[in-house]
Design a protein around this motif. Structure first.
Motif, mmCIF file in Angstrom:
data_model
loop_
_atom_site.group_PDB
_atom_site.id
_atom_site.type_symbol
_atom_site.label_atom_id
_atom_site.label_comp_id
_atom_site.label_asym_id
_atom_site.label_seq_id
_atom_site.Cartn_x
_atom_site.Cartn_y
_atom_site.Cartn_z
ATOM 1 N N LYS A 1 -8.174 -3.882 -2.363
ATOM 2 C CA LYS A 1 -9.594 -4.259 -2.336
ATOM 3 C C LYS A 1 -10.439 -3.077 -1.857
ATOM 4 C CE LYS A 1 -12.593 -8.044 -0.703
ATOM 5 N NZ LYS A 1 -12.715 -8.737 -1.988
ATOM 6 N N ALA A 2 -9.919 -2.359 -0.860
ATOM 7 C CA ALA A 2 -10.633 -1.186 -0.349
ATOM 8 C C ALA A 2 -10.718 -0.097 -1.421
ATOM 9 C CB ALA A 2 -9.937 -0.645 0.899
ATOM 10 N N SER A 3 -9.608 0.162 -2.101
ATOM 11 C CA SER A 3 -9.593 1.192 -3.153
ATOM 12 C C SER A 3 -10.480 0.804 -4.331
ATOM 13 C CB SER A 3 -8.161 1.441 -3.649
ATOM 14 O OG SER A 3 -7.456 2.280 -2.765
ATOM 15 N N ASN A 4 -10.458 -0.462 -4.694
ATOM 16 C CA ASN A 4 -11.292 -0.913 -5.807
ATOM 17 C C ASN A 4 -12.770 -0.697 -5.508
ATOM 18 O OD1 ASN A 4 -9.067 -1.770 -7.283
ATOM 19 N ND2 ASN A 4 -9.184 -3.874 -6.539
ATOM 20 N N PHE A 5 -13.130 -0.825 -4.229
ATOM 21 C CA PHE A 5 -14.535 -0.676 -3.833
ATOM 22 C C PHE A 5 -14.949 0.794 -3.720
ATOM 23 C CE2 PHE A 5 -17.943 -0.305 -0.682
ATOM 24 C CZ PHE A 5 -18.875 -1.200 -1.184
ATOM 25 N N VAL A 6 -14.145 1.596 -3.001
ATOM 26 C CA VAL A 6 -14.546 2.991 -2.750
ATOM 27 C C VAL A 6 -14.053 3.963 -3.822
ATOM 28 C CG1 VAL A 6 -14.659 2.612 -0.264
ATOM 29 C CG2 VAL A 6 -12.549 3.496 -1.252
ATOM 30 N N GLN A 7 -13.130 3.480 -4.682
ATOM 31 C CA GLN A 7 -12.589 4.276 -5.778
ATOM 32 C C GLN A 7 -11.867 5.538 -5.301
ATOM 33 O OE1 GLN A 7 -14.725 4.246 -9.569
ATOM 34 N NE2 GLN A 7 -16.387 3.132 -8.555
ATOM 35 N N TYR A 8 -11.106 5.355 -4.233
ATOM 36 C CA TYR A 8 -10.162 6.371 -3.758
ATOM 37 C C TYR A 8 -8.754 5.780 -3.860
ATOM 38 C CZ TYR A 8 -13.734 9.370 -1.586
ATOM 39 O OH TYR A 8 -14.803 10.213 -1.366
ATOM 40 N N ALA A 9 -7.779 6.663 -3.972
ATOM 41 C CA ALA A 9 -6.388 6.224 -3.943
ATOM 42 C C ALA A 9 -6.001 5.904 -2.501
ATOM 43 C CB ALA A 9 -5.492 7.325 -4.496
ATOM 44 N N ASN A 10 -5.009 5.035 -2.324
ATOM 45 C CA ASN A 10 -4.531 4.735 -0.968
ATOM 46 C C ASN A 10 -3.026 4.945 -0.885
ATOM 47 O OD1 ASN A 10 -2.919 2.117 -1.198
ATOM 48 N ND2 ASN A 10 -4.814 1.496 -2.212
ATOM 49 N N GLY A 11 -2.529 4.999 0.353
ATOM 50 C CA GLY A 11 -1.115 5.263 0.579
ATOM 51 C C GLY A 11 -0.256 4.024 0.689
ATOM 52 N N ASN A 12 -0.712 2.932 0.077
ATOM 53 C CA ASN A 12 0.016 1.664 0.118
ATOM 54 C C ASN A 12 0.623 1.419 -1.257
ATOM 55 O OD1 ASN A 12 0.590 -1.223 0.040
ATOM 56 N ND2 ASN A 12 -0.653 -1.414 1.897
ATOM 57 N N LEU A 13 1.912 1.653 -1.389
ATOM 58 C CA LEU A 13 2.569 1.572 -2.694
ATOM 59 C C LEU A 13 2.481 0.172 -3.304
ATOM 60 C CD1 LEU A 13 4.178 3.085 -4.835
ATOM 61 C CD2 LEU A 13 6.266 2.493 -3.596
ATOM 62 N N LYS A 14 2.650 -0.858 -2.482
ATOM 63 C CA LYS A 14 2.652 -2.222 -3.000
ATOM 64 C C LYS A 14 1.259 -2.703 -3.403
ATOM 65 C CE LYS A 14 6.920 -3.722 -0.766
ATOM 66 N NZ LYS A 14 7.568 -4.714 0.115
ATOM 67 N N SER A 15 0.231 -1.919 -3.039
ATOM 68 C CA SER A 15 -1.126 -2.316 -3.425
ATOM 69 C C SER A 15 -1.381 -2.079 -4.907
ATOM 70 C CB SER A 15 -2.161 -1.528 -2.612
ATOM 71 O OG SER A 15 -2.274 -0.187 -3.091
ATOM 72 N N GLN A 16 -0.509 -1.300 -5.547
ATOM 73 C CA GLN A 16 -0.705 -0.932 -6.943
ATOM 74 C C GLN A 16 -0.908 -2.153 -7.847
ATOM 75 O OE1 GLN A 16 -0.142 2.610 -8.360
ATOM 76 N NE2 GLN A 16 -0.774 2.994 -6.274
ATOM 77 N N GLU A 17 -0.170 -3.215 -7.580
ATOM 78 C CA GLU A 17 -0.246 -4.392 -8.454
ATOM 79 C C GLU A 17 -1.567 -5.146 -8.305
ATOM 80 O OE1 GLU A 17 2.196 -7.920 -6.946
ATOM 81 O OE2 GLU A 17 3.145 -6.237 -5.872
ATOM 82 N N PHE A 18 -2.319 -4.844 -7.247
ATOM 83 C CA PHE A 18 -3.597 -5.529 -7.018
ATOM 84 C C PHE A 18 -4.806 -4.665 -7.389
ATOM 85 C CE2 PHE A 18 -0.532 -7.291 -3.948
ATOM 86 C CZ PHE A 18 -0.614 -8.652 -4.260
ATOM 87 N N LEU A 19 -4.556 -3.433 -7.782
ATOM 88 C CA LEU A 19 -5.655 -2.534 -8.131
ATOM 89 C C LEU A 19 -6.301 -2.936 -9.447
ATOM 90 C CD1 LEU A 19 -4.071 0.962 -7.316
ATOM 91 C CD2 LEU A 19 -5.915 -0.157 -6.036
ATOM 92 N N ASP A 20 -7.627 -2.750 -9.527
ATOM 93 C CA ASP A 20 -8.305 -2.927 -10.803
ATOM 94 C C ASP A 20 -7.754 -1.900 -11.780
ATOM 95 O OD1 ASP A 20 -9.871 -4.888 -9.697
ATOM 96 O OD2 ASP A 20 -11.623 -3.601 -9.392
ATOM 97 N N LYS A 21 -7.629 -2.288 -13.019
ATOM 98 C CA LYS A 21 -7.070 -1.396 -14.041
ATOM 99 C C LYS A 21 -7.862 -0.093 -14.154
ATOM 100 C CE LYS A 21 -5.919 -1.238 -18.994
ATOM 101 N NZ LYS A 21 -4.588 -0.646 -18.778
ATOM 102 N N GLU A 22 -9.207 -0.206 -14.067
ATOM 103 C CA GLU A 22 -10.033 1.002 -14.207
ATOM 104 C C GLU A 22 -9.880 1.966 -13.037
ATOM 105 O OE1 GLU A 22 -12.977 -2.436 -13.240
ATOM 106 O OE2 GLU A 22 -11.126 -2.144 -14.377
ATOM 107 N N VAL A 23 -9.336 1.474 -11.917
ATOM 108 C CA VAL A 23 -9.043 2.347 -10.778
ATOM 109 C C VAL A 23 -7.622 2.906 -10.911
ATOM 110 C CG1 VAL A 23 -8.703 2.449 -8.263
ATOM 111 C CG2 VAL A 23 -10.651 1.192 -9.226
ATOM 112 N N LYS A 24 -6.673 2.032 -11.130
ATOM 113 C CA LYS A 24 -5.266 2.431 -11.216
ATOM 114 C C LYS A 24 -5.012 3.423 -12.349
ATOM 115 C CE LYS A 24 -0.593 0.498 -11.610
ATOM 116 N NZ LYS A 24 0.196 -0.747 -11.776
#
Length: 359
Positions: A295-318
């Protein structure tokens, strides 16, 4: 009577929950406010949230002591020397079960600054590159080298862009390395003379720079008030989103120069004198939830160091190579060492003052 006692107990419980708080000091424009509201609702812990826009401001507070904060977010290059200065608590990882979601490759790189990842968790990581207004650049400089540091560091090129607005980061440790790269030097702090040469070159560019600032360029770019900036990847992508939402025809783009760019990490850490320690751990562990990190990455559009968050990222971010660079681009990204030598630090401070004054 039992009902009254129960009601009284409930009221006291709510009061006690509201009395708990966690004080967070983070970069400006760097979190989805809904995350803070959700944390408060889930834990009953109130978030007191303040912002800064330079590592130097945060470091001054930390070294002075008694910041009053429970969680702070320094960049890794600053974190390293702050650890040595004793301003942080070593993490009790038993209180961070969600640390199991960490991305091993990212944390391995961070260990360069925080050995064994003992004092911090990763919040975000990104690059430092070039943001620009597509239409304004095309009008002012039709054949602009958009994929090169030449666009902003060649004096003749920057001169063409002066009329449409130019902003650079007000952060020597983030800006000077790219100047060194442009000049064909190693992007590190090993050579004082190289740092001075980079400052001399930057001083030549001063007449064409509208302003040095580390956060104002977001809205300036989004509103069409400037045509080019050297800034952080996610900030520029936020500017792009804001421009699109405004619907005024401003098109913003981001470029990672082909000569290479800086890869940086922003870390969450607990100050040694944190007044609300348990609440600090609750906040860190919450931020380590995969869906929260996403949710944080989707908002600020930065990558994060949480590997399991990948499945929750918006497609346009990931799937955005400007957020998560391709392996080929990632290979060209460099990390900066922490400045340990006081002579280098003094030289950089002098050089930066000279560069910003243009003399």
């Amino acid at each position: 009577m039992a009902a009254c006692v129960a009601a009284l107990g409930l009221a006291l419980g709510v009061g006690q929950a509201l009395a708990k708080e966690v004080r967070v000091y983070n970069w400006s424009d760097y979190i989805d406010d809904q995350i803070l509201k959700d944390f408060e609702a889930e834990t009953g812990i109130k978030v007191v949230y303040d912002v800064f826009d330079s590592n130097e401001i945060l470091e001054t507070k930390l070294l002075t002591g008694k910041t009053g904060y429970d969680v702070v977010v320094p960049s890794a290059t600053f974190l390293s020397r702050q650890i040595k200065a004793g301003v942080f608590q070593k993490l009790d990882k038993s209180k961070l079960p969600n640390l199991s979601n960490a991305w091993p490759e990212i944390y391995q790189r961070i260990a360069k600054y925080d050995p064994d990842n003992a004092y911090s968790i990763n919040y975000m990581w990104g690059t430092t590159g070039i943001g620009y207004n597509v239409a304004k650049i095309k009008k002012a400089f039709p054949d602009a080298p958009l994929d090169s540091w030449k666009l902003v560091y060649d004096p003749e090129n920057l001169k063409k862009l002066k009329g449409c607005g130019v902003m650079f980061l007000d952060s020597p440790e983030d800006l000077m390395p790219s100047v060194l790269v442009y000049l064909g030097m190693s992007p590190d702090w090993s050579n004082v003379k190289n740092v001075e040469k980079a400052a001399e070159h930057l001083a030549k560019l001063k007449p064409y720079i509208t302003k040095f600032h580390s956060s104002e360029y977001i809205n300036a770019l989004a509103n069409g008030n400037i045509c080019v900036t050297v800034g952080y990847s996610g900030d520029i992508l936020q500017a792009k989103s804001r421009a699109e939402e405004a619907g005024k025809g401003v098109e913003v783009a981001y470029s990672i120069p082909n000569e290479g760019a800086q890869l940086w990490f922003d870390q969450m850490a607990i100050p040694a004198d944190a007044p609300n320690l348990e609440e600090a751990y609750a906040f860190l562990n919450y931020m380590l939830k995969p869906e929260v990190a996403a949710k944080a990455s989707n908002f600020v559009q930065y990558a994060n160091g949480n590997l399991k968050s990948q499945e929750f990222l918006d497609k346009e971010v990931k799937d955005n190579p400007e957020v998560y660079p391709s392996p080929e681009v990632f290979a060209k990204l460099y990390t900066m060492p922490t400045i340990e030598d006081s002579k280098i630090q003094r030289a950089l401070t002098r050089a930066w003052t000279k560069a910003k004054s243009g003399r």
